[in-house]
Write a protein that holds these residues in place. Structure first.
Motif: not given
Length: 123
Positions: A10-31
């Motif tokens: 777990m490095d800064d890049l991995t953390v940021e990649r996960v957070l950016r994917v979560v930010e991309a989940i559309p409202p009203g949807r889950v992953a």
């Protein structure tokens, strides 16, 4: 930290990649944690750990387990209600078949933010 198939560093890049994917989940949807992880190349437990530690600034309520259950459903409910995500009859989460994000759409939504990270990392 040990690296390899079973454990991912777990490095800064991995953390940021996960957070950016979560930010991309559309409202009203889950992953699911595992779905987010598959887009980033990490396991579901690491996704959960990252969200628990650094996820306050992203729509964490849009990430569930594979069954659509949410470990913090009481806290997620106001967000779900605002986004139109209905709780399934067991009261633990939502129906993935109804509210699960299309992974190809999620991959495309996340692509620009992930590409930006790759550019800033460099060789």
């Amino acid at each position: 930290m040990v690296t390899g198939p079973a454990r991912t560093r777990m490095d800064d890049l991995t953390v940021e990649r996960v957070l950016r994917v979560v930010e991309a989940i559309p409202p009203g949807r889950v992953a699911a944690y595992g779905e987010v992880g598959s887009l980033v190349g990490v396991g579901p437990r690491l996704v959960g750990r990252i969200l628990r530690t650094w996820g306050a600034g992203v729509p964490w309520w849009r990430v569930t387990n594979a069954s659509g259950d949410h470990p913090l459903l009481a806290r997620a409910l106001p967000h779900w209600e605002a986004e139109g995500i209905a709780v399934k009859p067991n009261g633990r989460g939502c129906r993935m078949g109804e509210f699960g994000a299309d992974l190809e759409v999620l991959r495309e939504r996340a692509r620009p933010a992930l590409a930006e990270l790759e550019q800033t990392e460099g060789p």
